[in-house]
Write a protein that holds these residues in place. Structure first.
Motif, PDB file in Angstrom:
ATOM      1  N   TYR A 121     -36.413  39.725  19.157  1.00  0.00           N
ATOM      2  CA  TYR A 121     -35.986  39.212  17.639  1.00  0.00           C
ATOM      3  C   TYR A 121     -34.690  38.871  17.956  1.00  0.00           C
ATOM      4  CZ  TYR A 121     -40.227  41.839  15.995  1.00  0.00           C
ATOM      5  OH  TYR A 121     -41.660  42.154  15.774  1.00  0.00           O
ATOM      6  N   LEU A 122     -34.495  37.867  17.180  1.00  0.00           N
ATOM      7  CA  LEU A 122     -33.058  37.325  17.020  1.00  0.00           C
ATOM      8  C   LEU A 122     -32.202  37.767  15.870  1.00  0.00           C
ATOM      9  CD1 LEU A 122     -33.983  33.517  17.767  1.00  0.00           C
ATOM     10  CD2 LEU A 122     -33.280  35.300  19.343  1.00  0.00           C
ATOM     11  N   LEU A 123     -30.961  38.049  15.948  1.00  0.00           N
ATOM     12  CA  LEU A 123     -30.228  38.659  15.127  1.00  0.00           C
ATOM     13  C   LEU A 123     -28.853  37.728  14.944  1.00  0.00           C
ATOM     14  CD1 LEU A 123     -29.287  40.571  12.676  1.00  0.00           C
ATOM     15  CD2 LEU A 123     -28.471  42.039  14.657  1.00  0.00           C
ATOM     16  N   ARG A 124     -28.478  37.214  14.176  1.00  0.00           N
ATOM     17  CA  ARG A 124     -27.242  36.457  13.808  1.00  0.00           C
ATOM     18  C   ARG A 124     -26.633  37.201  12.678  1.00  0.00           C
ATOM     19  NH1 ARG A 124     -24.693  30.596  13.467  1.00  0.00           N
ATOM     20  NH2 ARG A 124     -22.852  31.302  12.610  1.00  0.00           N
ATOM     21  N   ALA A 125     -25.603  37.797  12.991  1.00  0.00           N
ATOM     22  CA  ALA A 125     -24.545  38.417  11.581  1.00  0.00           C
ATOM     23  C   ALA A 125     -23.253  37.889  11.554  1.00  0.00           C
ATOM     24  CB  ALA A 125     -24.891  39.906  11.712  1.00  0.00           C
ATOM     25  N   ASP A 126     -22.857  37.456  10.539  1.00  0.00           N
ATOM     26  CA  ASP A 126     -21.363  36.757  10.274  1.00  0.00           C
ATOM     27  C   ASP A 126     -20.893  37.790   9.165  1.00  0.00           C
ATOM     28  OD1 ASP A 126     -21.576  34.952  12.479  1.00  0.00           O
ATOM     29  OD2 ASP A 126     -22.802  33.813  10.917  1.00  0.00           O
ATOM     30  N   PHE A 127     -19.612  38.299   9.325  1.00  0.00           N
ATOM     31  CA  PHE A 127     -19.004  38.917   8.353  1.00  0.00           C
ATOM     32  C   PHE A 127     -17.609  38.832   8.497  1.00  0.00           C
ATOM     33  CE2 PHE A 127     -17.063  42.985   6.849  1.00  0.00           C
ATOM     34  CZ  PHE A 127     -17.253  43.041   5.536  1.00  0.00           C
ATOM     35  N   VAL A 128     -16.769  37.910   7.360  1.00  0.00           N
ATOM     36  CA  VAL A 128     -15.669  37.630   7.425  1.00  0.00           C
ATOM     37  C   VAL A 128     -15.114  37.492   6.055  1.00  0.00           C
ATOM     38  CG1 VAL A 128     -15.962  35.286   7.743  1.00  0.00           C
ATOM     39  CG2 VAL A 128     -13.854  36.083   8.522  1.00  0.00           C
ATOM     40  N   GLN A 129     -13.809  37.596   5.600  1.00  0.00           N
ATOM     41  CA  GLN A 129     -13.122  37.382   4.555  1.00  0.00           C
ATOM     42  C   GLN A 129     -13.308  35.950   4.071  1.00  0.00           C
ATOM     43  OE1 GLN A 129      -9.064  38.382   3.771  1.00  0.00           O
ATOM     44  NE2 GLN A 129      -9.370  38.429   1.762  1.00  0.00           N
ATOM     45  N   ASP A 130     -13.595  35.576   2.890  1.00  0.00           N
ATOM     46  CA  ASP A 130     -13.901  34.268   2.344  1.00  0.00           C
ATOM     47  C   ASP A 130     -12.239  33.669   2.193  1.00  0.00           C
ATOM     48  OD1 ASP A 130     -14.438  31.810   1.218  1.00  0.00           O
ATOM     49  OD2 ASP A 130     -15.408  32.607  -0.307  1.00  0.00           O
ATOM     50  N   ILE A 131     -12.117  32.475   2.831  1.00  0.00           N
ATOM     51  CA  ILE A 131     -10.698  32.000   3.037  1.00  0.00           C
ATOM     52  C   ILE A 131     -10.394  31.411   1.799  1.00  0.00           C
ATOM     53  CG2 ILE A 131     -10.338  31.636   5.310  1.00  0.00           C
ATOM     54  CD1 ILE A 131     -11.079  28.924   4.791  1.00  0.00           C
ATOM     55  N   GLN A 132     -11.479  30.997   0.681  1.00  0.00           N
ATOM     56  CA  GLN A 132     -11.344  30.646  -0.617  1.00  0.00           C
ATOM     57  C   GLN A 132     -10.332  31.648  -1.563  1.00  0.00           C
ATOM     58  OE1 GLN A 132     -15.009  29.020  -2.206  1.00  0.00           O
ATOM     59  NE2 GLN A 132     -15.241  27.547  -0.481  1.00  0.00           N
ATOM     60  N   ASP A 133     -10.639  33.003  -1.182  1.00  0.00           N
ATOM     61  CA  ASP A 133      -9.922  33.926  -1.811  1.00  0.00           C
ATOM     62  C   ASP A 133      -8.174  33.697  -1.615  1.00  0.00           C
ATOM     63  OD1 ASP A 133     -12.408  35.010  -2.754  1.00  0.00           O
ATOM     64  OD2 ASP A 133     -12.237  36.670  -1.287  1.00  0.00           O
ATOM     65  N   ASN A 134      -7.888  33.101  -0.692  1.00  0.00           N
ATOM     66  CA  ASN A 134      -6.811  33.023  -0.373  1.00  0.00           C
ATOM     67  C   ASN A 134      -6.111  31.595  -0.041  1.00  0.00           C
ATOM     68  OD1 ASN A 134      -4.093  32.883   0.893  1.00  0.00           O
ATOM     69  ND2 ASN A 134      -4.596  35.010   2.165  1.00  0.00           N
ATOM     70  N   PRO A 135      -5.622  30.858  -1.074  1.00  0.00           N
ATOM     71  CA  PRO A 135      -5.397  29.499  -0.881  1.00  0.00           C
ATOM     72  C   PRO A 135      -4.498  29.180   0.406  1.00  0.00           C
ATOM     73  CG  PRO A 135      -5.236  30.317  -3.348  1.00  0.00           C
ATOM     74  CD  PRO A 135      -5.200  31.361  -2.346  1.00  0.00           C
ATOM     75  N   ALA A 136      -3.596  30.082   0.677  1.00  0.00           N
ATOM     76  CA  ALA A 136      -2.635  29.929   1.824  1.00  0.00           C
ATOM     77  C   ALA A 136      -3.533  29.827   3.256  1.00  0.00           C
ATOM     78  CB  ALA A 136      -1.574  30.737   1.970  1.00  0.00           C
ATOM     79  N   VAL A 163     -33.569  37.046   6.080  1.00  0.00           N
ATOM     80  CA  VAL A 163     -32.838  35.867   6.142  1.00  0.00           C
ATOM     81  C   VAL A 163     -31.744  36.224   4.665  1.00  0.00           C
ATOM     82  CG1 VAL A 163     -32.541  33.389   5.362  1.00  0.00           C
ATOM     83  CG2 VAL A 163     -34.530  34.428   6.727  1.00  0.00           C
ATOM     84  N   SER A 164     -30.415  36.321   4.832  1.00  0.00           N
ATOM     85  CA  SER A 164     -29.631  36.870   3.815  1.00  0.00           C
ATOM     86  C   SER A 164     -28.284  36.085   3.773  1.00  0.00           C
ATOM     87  CB  SER A 164     -29.653  38.265   3.962  1.00  0.00           C
ATOM     88  OG  SER A 164     -28.732  38.847   2.945  1.00  0.00           O
ATOM     89  N   TRP A 165     -27.947  35.871   2.736  1.00  0.00           N
ATOM     90  CA  TRP A 165     -26.578  35.068   2.251  1.00  0.00           C
ATOM     91  C   TRP A 165     -26.049  36.014   1.329  1.00  0.00           C
ATOM     92  CZ3 TRP A 165     -22.398  32.466   4.467  1.00  0.00           C
ATOM     93  CH2 TRP A 165     -21.754  32.034   3.349  1.00  0.00           C
ATOM     94  N   HIS A 166     -24.914  36.515   1.314  1.00  0.00           N
ATOM     95  CA  HIS A 166     -24.271  37.485   0.077  1.00  0.00           C
ATOM     96  C   HIS A 166     -22.950  36.997   0.173  1.00  0.00           C
ATOM     97  CE1 HIS A 166     -28.093  39.469  -0.607  1.00  0.00           C
ATOM     98  NE2 HIS A 166     -28.002  39.842   0.509  1.00  0.00           N
ATOM     99  N   GLU A 167     -22.288  37.289  -1.022  1.00  0.00           N
ATOM    100  CA  GLU A 167     -20.870  37.342  -1.030  1.00  0.00           C
ATOM    101  C   GLU A 167     -20.621  38.631  -1.444  1.00  0.00           C
ATOM    102  OE1 GLU A 167     -19.102  34.499  -3.686  1.00  0.00           O
ATOM    103  OE2 GLU A 167     -19.669  32.592  -2.617  1.00  0.00           O
ATOM    104  N   LEU A 168     -19.924  39.432  -0.560  1.00  0.00           N
ATOM    105  CA  LEU A 168     -19.512  40.774  -1.070  1.00  0.00           C
ATOM    106  C   LEU A 168     -18.210  41.053  -1.911  1.00  0.00           C
ATOM    107  CD1 LEU A 168     -20.944  42.627   2.202  1.00  0.00           C
ATOM    108  CD2 LEU A 168     -21.996  42.256   0.067  1.00  0.00           C
ATOM    109  N   HIS A 169     -17.956  41.697  -2.582  1.00  0.00           N
ATOM    110  CA  HIS A 169     -16.648  41.992  -3.347  1.00  0.00           C
ATOM    111  C   HIS A 169     -16.212  43.220  -2.813  1.00  0.00           C
ATOM    112  CE1 HIS A 169     -16.782  38.292  -5.576  1.00  0.00           C
ATOM    113  NE2 HIS A 169     -18.147  38.413  -5.373  1.00  0.00           N
TER     114      HIS A 169
END
Length: 166
Positions: free
Chosen positions: A140-155, A105-111
């Motif tokens: 086994y169940l796997l769910r992986a989400d990976f997307v650029q954080d919209i908070q990085d881009n106010p527009a 179980v993992s949650w990370h903010e990658l830069h």
């Protein structure tokens, strides 16, 4: 949020475009208000099943029922929270031990740069694709989400709920 099963105006299903064995219900013909709700609808059923499986796999780690809880701690200037199976210090890498369940179980903010993000996307795709070819006896169940954080881009963040006009 409106019930996604409510009827919405529009052409009958037979008139909607799709491929053989499937049909498309365009977003604007659903009872959902935002594209985020549409994405959430897709993720919702799988998330409940995943949550149940994580709890079942993690129960053997519980030393005392009163120790299960929300743990708050500081990581630099940020307050972080997680769910922990015991009150004392717990690190998720303990799951890697041979006596622990196969659970991650993992949650990370990658830069990352865009190039590194695309590299990670390709590596993750290849890694999961290789395991999808296995036919072992346990599921086994796997769910992986990976997307650029919209908070990085106010527009992007400001226009997040708007639907594209077609």
């Amino acid at each position: 949020m409106p019930d996604p099963h409510d009827a919405a105006p529009g052409p009958p299903a037979a008139a909607l475009p799709g491929r053989v064995g499937a049909f498309l219900i365009p977003d604007h013909h659903t009872a959902l208000d935002t594209l985020e709700e549409l994405v959430g609808l897709h993720a919702q059923a799988g998330q409940e099943r995943l949550n149940q499986a994580v709890v079942r796999a993690g129960l053997p780690l519980v030393q005392a029922q009163r120790d299960i809880g929300l743990r708050l701690y500081r990581d630099g200037d940020t307050v972080v929270y997680d769910v922990t199976p015991r009150a004392e210090t717990f690190r998720y890498d303990e799951f890697l031990g041979p006596d622990f369940p196969a659970l991650w179980v993992s949650w990370h903010e990658l830069h990352l740069t865009r190039a590194r993000a695309k590299q990670f996307q390709h590596e993750l795709h290849t890694l999961v694709g290789g395991y999808l070819k296995d036919s072992g006896p346990e599921r086994y169940l796997l769910r992986a989400d990976f997307v650029q954080d919209i908070q990085d881009n106010p527009a992007q963040a400001a226009s997040g709920n708007e639907r594209p006009v077609t």
